[in-house]
Design a protein around this motif. Structure first.
Motif, PDB file in Angstrom:
ATOM      1  N   ALA A  21       8.067  -1.177  -8.142  1.00 44.94           N
ATOM      2  CA  ALA A  21       7.778  -0.624  -6.818  1.00 44.94           C
ATOM      3  C   ALA A  21       9.047  -0.058  -6.211  1.00 44.94           C
ATOM      4  CB  ALA A  21       7.209  -1.700  -5.903  1.00 44.94           C
ATOM      5  N   SER A  22       8.874   1.041  -5.454  1.00 41.32           N
ATOM      6  CA  SER A  22      10.010   1.597  -4.723  1.00 41.32           C
ATOM      7  C   SER A  22      10.281   0.795  -3.462  1.00 41.32           C
ATOM      8  CB  SER A  22       9.737   3.062  -4.371  1.00 41.32           C
ATOM      9  OG  SER A  22       8.561   3.168  -3.586  1.00 41.32           O
ATOM     10  N   LEU A  46       2.982   1.490  -5.377  1.00 43.24           N
ATOM     11  CA  LEU A  46       2.829   1.749  -6.801  1.00 43.24           C
ATOM     12  C   LEU A  46       3.331   3.137  -7.179  1.00 43.24           C
ATOM     13  CD1 LEU A  46      -0.767   0.277  -7.189  1.00 43.24           C
ATOM     14  CD2 LEU A  46       1.409  -0.854  -7.694  1.00 43.24           C
ATOM     15  N   THR A  47       2.939   4.141  -6.400  1.00 43.23           N
ATOM     16  CA  THR A  47       3.386   5.524  -6.579  1.00 43.23           C
ATOM     17  C   THR A  47       3.694   6.066  -5.184  1.00 43.23           C
ATOM     18  OG1 THR A  47       1.226   6.605  -6.316  1.00 43.23           O
ATOM     19  CG2 THR A  47       1.748   5.707  -8.509  1.00 43.23           C
ATOM     20  N   PRO A  48       4.190   7.292  -5.054  1.00 42.63           N
ATOM     21  CA  PRO A  48       4.450   7.830  -3.715  1.00 42.63           C
ATOM     22  C   PRO A  48       3.218   7.882  -2.808  1.00 42.63           C
ATOM     23  CG  PRO A  48       5.650   9.108  -5.334  1.00 42.63           C
ATOM     24  CD  PRO A  48       4.776   8.164  -6.098  1.00 42.63           C
ATOM     25  N   ALA A  86       5.329   8.889   0.108  1.00 41.79           N
ATOM     26  CA  ALA A  86       6.515   8.121   0.471  1.00 41.79           C
ATOM     27  C   ALA A  86       7.740   8.867  -0.031  1.00 41.79           C
ATOM     28  CB  ALA A  86       6.453   6.733  -0.150  1.00 41.79           C
ATOM     29  N   SER A  87       8.816   8.776   0.720  1.00 41.62           N
ATOM     30  CA  SER A  87      10.056   9.452   0.332  1.00 41.62           C
ATOM     31  C   SER A  87      11.156   8.422   0.128  1.00 41.62           C
ATOM     32  CB  SER A  87      10.483  10.445   1.415  1.00 41.62           C
ATOM     33  OG  SER A  87      10.669   9.798   2.656  1.00 41.62           O
ATOM     34  N   GLY A  88      11.878   8.579  -0.952  1.00 39.14           N
ATOM     35  CA  GLY A  88      12.984   7.681  -1.230  1.00 39.14           C
ATOM     36  C   GLY A  88      12.512   6.255  -1.452  1.00 39.14           C
ATOM     37  N   GLU A  89      13.184   5.307  -0.797  1.00 33.83           N
ATOM     38  CA  GLU A  89      12.849   3.893  -0.944  1.00 33.83           C
ATOM     39  C   GLU A  89      11.945   3.411   0.184  1.00 33.83           C
ATOM     40  OE1 GLU A  89      16.517   1.866  -1.096  1.00 33.83           O
ATOM     41  OE2 GLU A  89      17.059   2.571  -3.105  1.00 33.83           O
ATOM     42  N   ARG A  90      11.399   4.329   0.978  1.00 36.57           N
ATOM     43  CA  ARG A  90      10.550   3.932   2.095  1.00 36.57           C
ATOM     44  C   ARG A  90       9.103   3.796   1.655  1.00 36.57           C
ATOM     45  NH1 ARG A  90      11.881   8.030   6.874  1.00 36.57           N
ATOM     46  NH2 ARG A  90      11.274   9.476   5.222  1.00 36.57           N
ATOM     47  N   LEU A  91       8.401   2.864   2.252  1.00 37.84           N
ATOM     48  CA  LEU A  91       6.982   2.680   1.991  1.00 37.84           C
ATOM     49  C   LEU A  91       6.207   3.801   2.665  1.00 37.84           C
ATOM     50  CD1 LEU A  91       5.479   0.321   0.516  1.00 37.84           C
ATOM     51  CD2 LEU A  91       4.887  -0.542   2.774  1.00 37.84           C
ATOM     52  N   ALA A  92       5.105   4.229   2.045  1.00 37.72           N
ATOM     53  CA  ALA A  92       4.304   5.316   2.595  1.00 37.72           C
ATOM     54  C   ALA A  92       3.778   4.947   3.987  1.00 37.72           C
ATOM     55  CB  ALA A  92       3.133   5.629   1.660  1.00 37.72           C
ATOM     56  N   ALA A  93       3.609   5.959   4.838  1.00 35.54           N
ATOM     57  CA  ALA A  93       3.088   5.762   6.185  1.00 35.54           C
ATOM     58  C   ALA A  93       2.108   6.883   6.490  1.00 35.54           C
ATOM     59  CB  ALA A  93       4.222   5.713   7.211  1.00 35.54           C
ATOM     60  N   GLY A  94       1.459   6.795   7.649  1.00 34.30           N
ATOM     61  CA  GLY A  94       0.473   7.787   8.031  1.00 34.30           C
ATOM     62  C   GLY A  94      -0.934   7.318   7.728  1.00 34.30           C
ATOM     63  N   GLY A 133      -7.097   3.438   7.563  1.00 34.20           N
ATOM     64  CA  GLY A 133      -6.200   3.055   8.638  1.00 34.20           C
ATOM     65  C   GLY A 133      -5.055   4.032   8.799  1.00 34.20           C
ATOM     66  N   TRP A 134      -4.136   3.602   9.627  1.00 36.98           N
ATOM     67  CA  TRP A 134      -2.971   4.409   9.966  1.00 36.98           C
ATOM     68  C   TRP A 134      -1.769   3.494  10.080  1.00 36.98           C
ATOM     69  CZ3 TRP A 134      -0.191   4.532  14.778  1.00 36.98           C
ATOM     70  CH2 TRP A 134       0.752   5.578  14.863  1.00 36.98           C
ATOM     71  N   LYS A 135      -0.658   3.936   9.480  1.00 34.71           N
ATOM     72  CA  LYS A 135       0.570   3.156   9.520  1.00 34.71           C
ATOM     73  C   LYS A 135       1.671   3.962  10.193  1.00 34.71           C
ATOM     74  CE  LYS A 135       1.572   1.339   5.632  1.00 34.71           C
ATOM     75  NZ  LYS A 135       2.339   1.003   4.416  1.00 34.71           N
ATOM     76  N   HIS A 136       2.314   3.332  11.171  1.00 30.59           N
ATOM     77  CA  HIS A 136       3.393   3.992  11.919  1.00 30.59           C
ATOM     78  C   HIS A 136       4.725   3.396  11.503  1.00 30.59           C
ATOM     79  CE1 HIS A 136       5.614   5.824  15.190  1.00 30.59           C
ATOM     80  NE2 HIS A 136       6.070   4.629  15.528  1.00 30.59           N
ATOM     81  N   ARG A 137       5.689   4.270  11.213  1.00 33.26           N
ATOM     82  CA  ARG A 137       7.030   3.837  10.823  1.00 33.26           C
ATOM     83  C   ARG A 137       7.944   3.855  12.044  1.00 33.26           C
ATOM     84  NH1 ARG A 137       8.066   7.554   7.314  1.00 33.26           N
ATOM     85  NH2 ARG A 137       7.343   6.414   5.467  1.00 33.26           N
ATOM     86  N   PHE A 138       8.411   2.661  12.463  1.00 33.48           N
ATOM     87  CA  PHE A 138       9.365   2.585  13.568  1.00 33.48           C
ATOM     88  C   PHE A 138      10.756   2.999  13.115  1.00 33.48           C
ATOM     89  CE2 PHE A 138       6.148  -0.640  14.808  1.00 33.48           C
ATOM     90  CZ  PHE A 138       5.744  -0.072  16.002  1.00 33.48           C
TER      91      PHE A 138
END
Length: 199
Positions: A21-22, A46-48, A86-94, A133-138
């Protein structure tokens, strides 16, 4: 159906344990926590665009008077598809869509007002359906996840008189189906790099 739900949950846990996992996230459902019901979750990128998630909910309540009880242990697994990568090592959001499966045991009996007979129901239940759902990145570590699951739930339980000290069972297994909203959460999570990406 009971064994199918367990197999699906085992697959979700295996994905999280063996697929690199990233990023990963541990989270807690805020409304459940405020109600005194621990509900912890985990998400594994698992993937971007694809992730595996799971959560555990525990309802711990029991009252000595009138033999009232409100207890349940629930385990859920979910596969999610994110519309934004997802970009880089961040978990996908939105925004995301997914599929979930859930299994749980329960023992619930609350006293009714007005002198009507009260009952306790003890058994198990499974559910499967679609989630979204929806995920917001602070920031790079903190996220908020709003999730709703709609599907089919199948409950099987034994029925007892709540005020019966001998807890004699009434009849055989009772079955109750349900179609509609099954799960909802507003969770806050911490994202971390698990270090499990193979170079």
């Amino acid at each position: 159906m009971k064994s199918t739900a367990r197999i699906f949950l085992l697959i979700i846990m295996a994905l999280g344990a063996f697929i690199p996992a990233s990023a990963q996230m541990v989270k807690i459902n805020a409304p459940a926590a405020l109600a005194g019901c621990p509900n912890f979750g985990y998400e594994h990128q698992l993937t971007p665009r694809l992730s595996a998630a799971g959560d555990l909910l525990w309802l711990p309540y029991k009252w000595g008077h009138d033999h009232e009880v409100f207890r349940s242990l629930q385990l859920a697994g979910e596969l999610r598809y994110y519309f934004d990568e997802a970009s880089g090592e961040r978990l996908a959001a939105g925004w995301y869509l997914g599929a979930y499966a859930m299994y749980g045991d329960f023992n619930i009996g609350l006293k009714r007002d007005g002198g009507d007979p009260s009952y306790r129901r003890q058994g198990w239940g499974v559910s499967a359906g679609v989630s979204g759902g929806w995920k917001h990145r602070f920031n790079s570590h903190w996220q908020m996840d709003i999730n709703l699951g709609v599907g089919y739930a199948h409950l099987q339980y034994h029925k007892y008189r709540l005020d019966d000290p001998q807890a004699l069972r009434i009849g055989t297994w009772h079955t109750r189906p349900w179609v509609g909203p099954v799960r909802f959460s507003i969770s806050f999570g911490y994202v971390f790099d698990c270090g499990c990406v193979k170079e």
